[in-house]
Write a protein that holds these residues in place. Sequence first.
Motif, PDB file in Angstrom:
ATOM      1  N   GLY A 254       0.818  -1.203   0.150  1.00 51.99           N
ATOM      2  CA  GLY A 254      -0.003  -0.003   0.162  1.00 51.99           C
ATOM      3  C   GLY A 254       0.815   1.290   0.213  1.00 51.99           C
ATOM      4  N   LYS A 255       0.259   2.243  -0.456  1.00 48.62           N
ATOM      5  CA  LYS A 255       0.907   3.639  -0.462  1.00 48.62           C
ATOM      6  C   LYS A 255       0.868   4.068   0.992  1.00 48.62           C
ATOM      7  CE  LYS A 255      -0.452   4.712  -5.040  1.00 48.62           C
ATOM      8  NZ  LYS A 255      -1.106   5.352  -5.967  1.00 48.62           N
ATOM      9  N   PHE A 256       1.647   5.069   1.549  1.00 52.94           N
ATOM     10  CA  PHE A 256       1.563   5.520   2.895  1.00 52.94           C
ATOM     11  C   PHE A 256       0.542   6.260   3.079  1.00 52.94           C
ATOM     12  CE2 PHE A 256       2.149   8.886   5.795  1.00 52.94           C
ATOM     13  CZ  PHE A 256       2.765   8.249   6.981  1.00 52.94           C
ATOM     14  N   LEU A 257      -0.091   5.724   4.362  1.00 54.22           N
ATOM     15  CA  LEU A 257      -1.175   6.162   4.796  1.00 54.22           C
ATOM     16  C   LEU A 257      -1.162   6.288   6.229  1.00 54.22           C
ATOM     17  CD1 LEU A 257      -4.441   6.829   4.252  1.00 54.22           C
ATOM     18  CD2 LEU A 257      -5.117   4.412   4.442  1.00 54.22           C
ATOM     19  N   GLU A 258      -1.106   7.067   7.126  1.00 50.04           N
ATOM     20  CA  GLU A 258      -0.823   7.122   8.577  1.00 50.04           C
ATOM     21  C   GLU A 258      -1.868   6.440   9.313  1.00 50.04           C
ATOM     22  OE1 GLU A 258       1.235   7.494  11.902  1.00 50.04           O
ATOM     23  OE2 GLU A 258       1.785   8.427  10.001  1.00 50.04           O
ATOM     24  N   ASP A 259      -3.100   6.396   9.088  1.00 42.63           N
ATOM     25  CA  ASP A 259      -4.093   5.512   9.640  1.00 42.63           C
ATOM     26  C   ASP A 259      -4.073   4.252   9.784  1.00 42.63           C
ATOM     27  OD1 ASP A 259      -5.542   8.036  10.161  1.00 42.63           O
ATOM     28  OD2 ASP A 259      -6.927   7.877   8.462  1.00 42.63           O
ATOM     29  N   ASP A 260      -3.044   3.527   8.721  1.00 38.10           N
ATOM     30  CA  ASP A 260      -2.876   2.198   8.768  1.00 38.10           C
ATOM     31  C   ASP A 260      -1.539   1.899   9.681  1.00 38.10           C
ATOM     32  OD1 ASP A 260      -2.947  -0.651   7.477  1.00 38.10           O
ATOM     33  OD2 ASP A 260      -1.284  -0.339   6.801  1.00 38.10           O
ATOM     34  N   TYR A 261      -0.972   2.717  10.206  1.00 38.35           N
ATOM     35  CA  TYR A 261       0.013   2.416  11.276  1.00 38.35           C
ATOM     36  C   TYR A 261      -0.353   2.509  12.380  1.00 38.35           C
ATOM     37  CZ  TYR A 261       3.767   3.422   7.563  1.00 38.35           C
ATOM     38  OH  TYR A 261       4.549   3.291   6.635  1.00 38.35           O
ATOM     39  N   ILE A 262       0.095   1.498  13.410  1.00 34.66           N
ATOM     40  CA  ILE A 262      -0.167   1.232  14.882  1.00 34.66           C
ATOM     41  C   ILE A 262       1.027   1.576  15.249  1.00 34.66           C
ATOM     42  CG2 ILE A 262      -0.955   0.027  16.753  1.00 34.66           C
ATOM     43  CD1 ILE A 262      -2.176  -1.856  14.719  1.00 34.66           C
ATOM     44  N   ARG A 263       1.401   2.810  15.907  1.00 33.65           N
ATOM     45  CA  ARG A 263       2.941   3.152  16.280  1.00 33.65           C
ATOM     46  C   ARG A 263       3.001   3.099  17.794  1.00 33.65           C
ATOM     47  NH1 ARG A 263       5.273   5.440  12.326  1.00 33.65           N
ATOM     48  NH2 ARG A 263       3.977   6.460  10.387  1.00 33.65           N
ATOM     49  N   GLU A 264       2.014   2.785  18.682  1.00 31.51           N
ATOM     50  CA  GLU A 264       2.266   2.523  19.939  1.00 31.51           C
ATOM     51  C   GLU A 264       1.922   1.208  20.348  1.00 31.51           C
ATOM     52  OE1 GLU A 264       3.435   4.875  22.215  1.00 31.51           O
ATOM     53  OE2 GLU A 264       3.325   6.387  20.494  1.00 31.51           O
ATOM     54  N   TYR A 265       2.779   0.539  21.113  1.00 36.48           N
ATOM     55  CA  TYR A 265       2.687  -0.976  21.608  1.00 36.48           C
ATOM     56  C   TYR A 265       1.436  -1.282  22.207  1.00 36.48           C
ATOM     57  CZ  TYR A 265       4.032  -5.681  22.496  1.00 36.48           C
ATOM     58  OH  TYR A 265       3.846  -6.995  22.284  1.00 36.48           O
ATOM     59  N   GLU A 266       0.961  -0.350  23.056  1.00 37.63           N
ATOM     60  CA  GLU A 266      -0.249  -0.678  23.877  1.00 37.63           C
ATOM     61  C   GLU A 266      -1.377  -0.443  22.842  1.00 37.63           C
ATOM     62  OE1 GLU A 266       2.094   2.006  24.668  1.00 37.63           O
ATOM     63  OE2 GLU A 266       3.021   0.704  26.192  1.00 37.63           O
ATOM     64  N   ASP A 267      -1.246  -0.014  21.867  1.00 37.01           N
ATOM     65  CA  ASP A 267      -2.431   0.228  20.880  1.00 37.01           C
ATOM     66  C   ASP A 267      -2.590  -1.163  19.971  1.00 37.01           C
ATOM     67  OD1 ASP A 267      -3.236   2.754  21.846  1.00 37.01           O
ATOM     68  OD2 ASP A 267      -2.057   3.793  20.068  1.00 37.01           O
ATOM     69  N   PHE A 268      -1.308  -1.611  19.820  1.00 39.63           N
ATOM     70  CA  PHE A 268      -0.996  -2.873  19.064  1.00 39.63           C
ATOM     71  C   PHE A 268      -1.849  -3.943  19.887  1.00 39.63           C
ATOM     72  CE2 PHE A 268       1.884  -6.634  18.797  1.00 39.63           C
ATOM     73  CZ  PHE A 268       1.316  -6.930  17.512  1.00 39.63           C
ATOM     74  N   GLN A 269      -1.321  -4.017  21.106  1.00 35.28           N
ATOM     75  CA  GLN A 269      -2.128  -5.135  21.841  1.00 35.28           C
ATOM     76  C   GLN A 269      -3.553  -4.877  22.052  1.00 35.28           C
ATOM     77  OE1 GLN A 269       0.348  -4.011  25.323  1.00 35.28           O
ATOM     78  NE2 GLN A 269       1.360  -6.224  25.237  1.00 35.28           N
ATOM     79  N   LEU A 270      -4.053  -3.887  21.799  1.00 42.28           N
ATOM     80  CA  LEU A 270      -5.604  -3.663  22.047  1.00 42.28           C
ATOM     81  C   LEU A 270      -6.056  -4.107  20.436  1.00 42.28           C
ATOM     82  CD1 LEU A 270      -5.971  -0.171  23.553  1.00 42.28           C
ATOM     83  CD2 LEU A 270      -6.784  -2.335  24.609  1.00 42.28           C
ATOM     84  N   PHE A 271      -5.406  -3.773  19.454  1.00 44.93           N
ATOM     85  CA  PHE A 271      -5.519  -4.089  18.062  1.00 44.93           C
ATOM     86  C   PHE A 271      -5.579  -5.746  18.012  1.00 44.93           C
ATOM     87  CE2 PHE A 271      -4.218  -5.250  13.691  1.00 44.93           C
ATOM     88  CZ  PHE A 271      -5.230  -4.799  12.788  1.00 44.93           C
ATOM     89  N   LYS A 272      -4.838  -6.403  18.511  1.00 49.79           N
ATOM     90  CA  LYS A 272      -4.597  -7.805  18.487  1.00 49.79           C
ATOM     91  C   LYS A 272      -5.846  -8.398  19.392  1.00 49.79           C
ATOM     92  CE  LYS A 272      -1.735  -9.832  16.878  1.00 49.79           C
ATOM     93  NZ  LYS A 272      -1.463 -10.422  15.415  1.00 49.79           N
ATOM     94  N   SER A 273      -6.210  -7.929  20.426  1.00 47.65           N
ATOM     95  CA  SER A 273      -7.111  -8.442  21.139  1.00 47.65           C
ATOM     96  C   SER A 273      -8.706  -8.240  20.578  1.00 47.65           C
ATOM     97  CB  SER A 273      -6.961  -7.833  22.688  1.00 47.65           C
ATOM     98  OG  SER A 273      -7.319  -6.677  22.821  1.00 47.65           O
ATOM     99  N   SER A 274      -8.594  -7.133  19.589  1.00 47.74           N
ATOM    100  CA  SER A 274     -10.343  -6.972  19.283  1.00 47.74           C
ATOM    101  C   SER A 274     -10.543  -7.880  18.087  1.00 47.74           C
ATOM    102  CB  SER A 274     -10.334  -5.681  18.660  1.00 47.74           C
ATOM    103  OG  SER A 274      -9.380  -5.434  17.513  1.00 47.74           O
TER     104      SER A 274
END
Length: 137
Positions: A117-137
């Motif tokens: 994909g082209k650069f899209l800031e909304d596609d990035y998860i930049r904080e590890y805590e947010d990554f953990q929430l993303f994985k648990s959803s």
Amino acid sequence: MVYKKIEDIDLIDIQKITDPRGNLSVIEGDFLPYSIERVYYLYDVPSDAYRGGHAHKEQQEFLIALSGSFEVVLDDGENKKSITLNKPNKGLLIPTGIWRELENFSSGAVCLVLSSGKFLEDDYIREYEDFQLFKSS
């Protein structure tokens, strides 16, 4: 949404054509499970620096060490795995939902990234805590 686990991720051989005048590696057709939308490369990275430190919600990336070496630390939210990239005819396909950090760059290392994909800031998860929430959803 199903995400790959860390044990599913490993180096992939890239076709290598050997010739006395020099080797040639080719990525074409359906080699990758996506169309390449963006190409970028990292270089002149100090040996004590690291890159990455994020995951993608949708984007996939294929990393190749064109020159030198570096380590890719992968994290699926439960397990971690470190893979050294040091050959231009081997690449690492990182699927969506995998946290990555690139470190231990050798002098002269060049990391080529072929992205889905082209650069899209909304596609990035930049904080590890947010990554953990993303994985648990």
